[in-house]
Motif scaffolding. Structure first.
Motif, short mmCIF file in Angstrom:
data_model
loop_
_atom_site.label_atom_id
_atom_site.label_comp_id
_atom_site.label_asym_id
_atom_site.label_seq_id
_atom_site.Cartn_x
_atom_site.Cartn_y
_atom_site.Cartn_z
N GLU B 49 0.80 -1.22 0.00
CA GLU B 49 0.00 0.00 0.00
C GLU B 49 0.83 1.27 0.00
O GLU B 49 0.35 2.33 -0.42
N GLN B 50 2.08 1.21 0.49
CA GLN B 50 2.92 2.40 0.37
C GLN B 50 3.25 2.65 -1.10
O GLN B 50 3.17 3.78 -1.59
N ALA B 51 3.58 1.57 -1.80
CA ALA B 51 3.84 1.70 -3.24
C ALA B 51 2.58 2.09 -4.00
O ALA B 51 2.65 2.78 -5.02
N LEU B 52 1.43 1.68 -3.48
CA LEU B 52 0.15 2.03 -4.13
C LEU B 52 0.02 3.55 -4.26
O LEU B 52 -0.25 4.07 -5.34
N ILE B 53 0.22 4.24 -3.13
CA ILE B 53 0.04 5.70 -3.16
C ILE B 53 1.23 6.38 -3.83
O ILE B 53 1.06 7.32 -4.62
N GLY B 54 2.44 5.92 -3.55
CA GLY B 54 3.61 6.51 -4.20
C GLY B 54 3.54 6.38 -5.71
O GLY B 54 3.83 7.33 -6.45
N THR B 55 3.14 5.22 -6.18
CA THR B 55 3.00 5.00 -7.63
C THR B 55 1.96 5.94 -8.21
O THR B 55 2.17 6.55 -9.28
N ALA B 56 0.84 6.08 -7.52
CA ALA B 56 -0.20 6.98 -8.01
C ALA B 56 0.32 8.41 -8.09
O ALA B 56 0.06 9.13 -9.06
N ALA B 57 1.08 8.82 -7.07
CA ALA B 57 1.63 10.18 -7.07
C ALA B 57 2.57 10.38 -8.26
O ALA B 57 2.54 11.41 -8.93
N GLY B 58 3.40 9.38 -8.52
CA GLY B 58 4.31 9.48 -9.65
C GLY B 58 3.58 9.55 -10.98
O GLY B 58 3.95 10.30 -11.89
N MET B 59 2.51 8.78 -11.10
CA MET B 59 1.72 8.82 -12.34
C MET B 59 1.06 10.18 -12.51
O MET B 59 0.99 10.71 -13.62
N SER B 60 0.63 10.76 -11.39
CA SER B 60 0.08 12.11 -11.45
C SER B 60 1.15 13.11 -11.88
O SER B 60 0.91 14.00 -12.69
N LEU B 61 2.35 12.93 -11.36
CA LEU B 61 3.47 13.80 -11.72
C LEU B 61 3.77 13.70 -13.22
O LEU B 61 4.22 14.66 -13.84
N ALA B 62 3.49 12.54 -13.80
CA ALA B 62 3.73 12.35 -15.23
C ALA B 62 2.58 12.90 -16.08
O ALA B 62 2.64 12.85 -17.30
N GLY B 63 1.52 13.39 -15.42
CA GLY B 63 0.42 13.99 -16.17
C GLY B 63 -0.80 13.10 -16.31
O GLY B 63 -1.77 13.49 -16.97
N LEU B 64 -0.78 11.94 -15.67
CA LEU B 64 -1.96 11.07 -15.73
C LEU B 64 -2.93 11.42 -14.60
O LEU B 64 -2.62 12.20 -13.70
N ARG B 65 -4.12 10.83 -14.65
CA ARG B 65 -5.13 11.01 -13.61
C ARG B 65 -5.37 9.66 -12.97
O ARG B 65 -6.22 8.87 -13.44
N PRO B 66 -4.62 9.30 -11.92
CA PRO B 66 -4.75 7.97 -11.34
C PRO B 66 -5.97 7.84 -10.43
O PRO B 66 -6.27 8.72 -9.63
#
Lengths: 231, 302
Positions: B49-66
């Motif tokens: 679950e830590q990777a769950l949120i961190g991954t989502a944040a990174g995808m948002s940083l890349a311009g996606l809408r997770p």
């Protein structure tokens, strides 16, 4: 930086730039351990420019180990991301430069860090997001060997290996500061999860350039940059 | 609600190249087909679950809408520092969608209960919190959230109202007016609040969007300066919002909701409702008692 900007400062200017933040005190090992890796990244490897901070195809660099950011700030200032005069106000009220970087305050800083173990999971998501958009950009994350004590990193290491994130490179600056150490070695930890991993001399610029520029198809890359042990 | 969430999210992923879903095994079986079609935008990180949120944040940083999904305690409580730093501090957006609510799996016990999720998010800045009471509202909120870059939490539940009443502008809906207290029913609490207040001289507001808190509607409809909060999560979560809304008005508040530690009873959802006084009988007793306590009585007690 490599192709688009010419630094007005050289590597030899970095100690003086850092002293603008720390006075004449001897620089702490947490600040100096990363110095050569950061210089090599910004001077030779990363495709970034202070003139195009939002270029979607720029490489991304995440300083996960936000502690001791003086070397980071010195390298960013040396490469024109902000005026060197900012260094003089380090950590004072109103300064954009604190003991831990804030992406909303500092041009060129991609991620706010400080609490350990956050940069690598974010870097995995960033690399996944860039891949989904077919971007050629690479993602680099700098972590410390002690920072790898945080379990969140190991969640991310597994995910990156399983997703074959070949556009992701992690550089571990190893100054032997992990309290319980890494039996079997840091490189082995990454290799076990399918990464291409190698240990290099963290003060040798030629070795760092070669290792950080390397690309391994279908595998993320881990570069263990070994420096002198933390005092 | 969970079915509608999976169906609408799959449609959003197919229609919009910005939308991605990040999973930690929970509900992964519902996205197998989408993952086959869109392998780079359906990411299951496993039970991490830590990777769950961190991954989502990174995808948002890349311009996606997770869109990020798990059980409420594993989505909000376990990776709370990731919500605080990877999303809020980085000023990045994501749509969190939880299932499980406060005690939707009673047999699972406290490890799988999340009564404190909204209260925890209240310690962070700038989150929109949706607590839908009907599958149609789930769809309304998901489609709205997909078009923004905000930080959004959508709290799904097994408990459902008979009909949707949500407004698309996030305002509270006025379902009944009276001259006594105003009862604010959050999401799945609505139908039982309507049943419990039948024949009582109260105003009933419906709040499926709880953050931002629609203070303006509360003030406009307020007859007697008395408010009953009926929240499906930790009792009192919205008391501070009522206090802010009515800062210049002497007022009374009754806060009904779930206790910090859910009861060690397992059983059925209805058993938990009764244990916290959130069934129709319990609500009627609490609300009727509060409504009949006149201001003069309150002064006497003081």
């Amino acid at each position: 930086m490599t192709a688009t900007t010419v630094s007005t400062f050289t590597y030899d200017d970095l100690p003086a730039l850092m002293s603008r933040m720390t006075g004449d005190d001897k620089h702490t090992s947490s600040a100096t351990s990363t110095l050569d890796v950061l210089w090599v990244l910004y001077h030779h490897v990363l495709r970034v420019s202070p003139h195009l901070p939002d270029d979607p195809e720029r490489d991304r660099f995440l300083l996960s180990k936000g502690h001791g950011p003086m070397a980071y700030y010195a390298v960013l200032a040396a490469h024109g991301f902000f005026p060197a005069a900012w260094l003089d106000g380090f950590a004072r009220t109103g300064s954009p430069l604190g003991h831990h970087p804030d992406r909303t305050l500092i041009p060129g800083v991609e991620v706010a860090s400080g609490s350990l173990g956050h940069g690598l999971p974010i870097g995995v998501g960033l690399a996944l997001g860039l891949r989904a958009q077919r971007s050629p950009a690479r993602t680099f994350v700098l972590v410390g060997d002690a920072e790898l004590d945080e379990g969140s990193n190991h969640e991310a290491i597994v995910v990156a290996g399983a997703r074959a994130l070949d556009q992701l490179t992690v550089v571990v600056v190893d100054n032997s500061s992990s309290s319980l150490g890494w039996p079997g070695g840091l490189a082995a930890r990454f290799a076990r999860e399918g990464w291409a991993a190698e240990a290099v001399d963290g003060r040798d610029h030629e070795e760092l350039i070669r290792a950080l520029a390397a690309h391994h198809p279908d595998r993320p890359t881990a570069v263990i940059a070994t420096v002198e042990p933390k005092e | 609600m969970r079915d509608r969430f999976a169906c609408v999210t799959a449609q959003l992923i197919d229609a919009d190249p910005r939308i991605a879903i990040v999973l930690a095994d929970i509900s992964a079986d519902r996205f197998v087909g989408t993952a086959r079609r869109r392998p780079h935008r359906v990411i299951n990180v496993g039970i991490r679950e830590q990777a769950l949120i961190g991954t989502a944040a990174g995808m948002s940083l890349a311009g996606l809408r997770p869109i990020v999904h798990s059980y409420a305690p594993f989505l909000v409580e376990r990776p709370f520092e990731q919500l605080k730093l990877d999303l809020s501090h980085q000023n990045l957006g994501a749509v969190l969608v939880s299932i499980g609510a406060s005690y939707d799996w009673p047999g699972g016990g406290y490890t799988h209960h999340g009564p404190g999720d909204v209260a925890l998010l209240d310690t962070l800045e700038g989150w929109t919190v949706y607590v839908p009471g009907h599958p149609d509202e789930v769809e309304l909120f998901l489609r709205a959230a997909a078009t923004t870059d905000d930080r959004v939490y959508v709290r799904l539940s097994e408990q459902v109202n008979d009909a949707p009443h949500a407004r698309s502008d996030g305002r509270f809906s006025v379902l009944r007016t009276g001259t006594g207290p105003t009862v604010l029913a959050v999401g799945p609490m609505l139908d039982r609040v309507l049943a419990a207040t039948a024949g009582l001289d109260v105003t009933v507001l419906y709040a499926p969007t709880v953050r931002p808190f629609d203070a303006e509607t509360l003030r406009v409809v307020l007859a007697e300066p008395a408010v009953v909060l009926v929240e499906p999560y930790l009792a009192g979560t919205s008391v501070a919002r009522v206090a802010q809304a009515l800062a210049d008005v002497p007022h009374r508040v009754l806060a009904l909701g779930v206790s910090p530690h859910t009861a060690r009873i397992y059983g059925r959802i209805e058993d938990h409702d009764a244990a916290y006084g959130l069934d129709v009988a319990g609500l009627r007793s609490s609300i009727a008692g509060f409504a009949t306590a006149s201001p003069s009585l309150v002064r006497m007690v003081r």
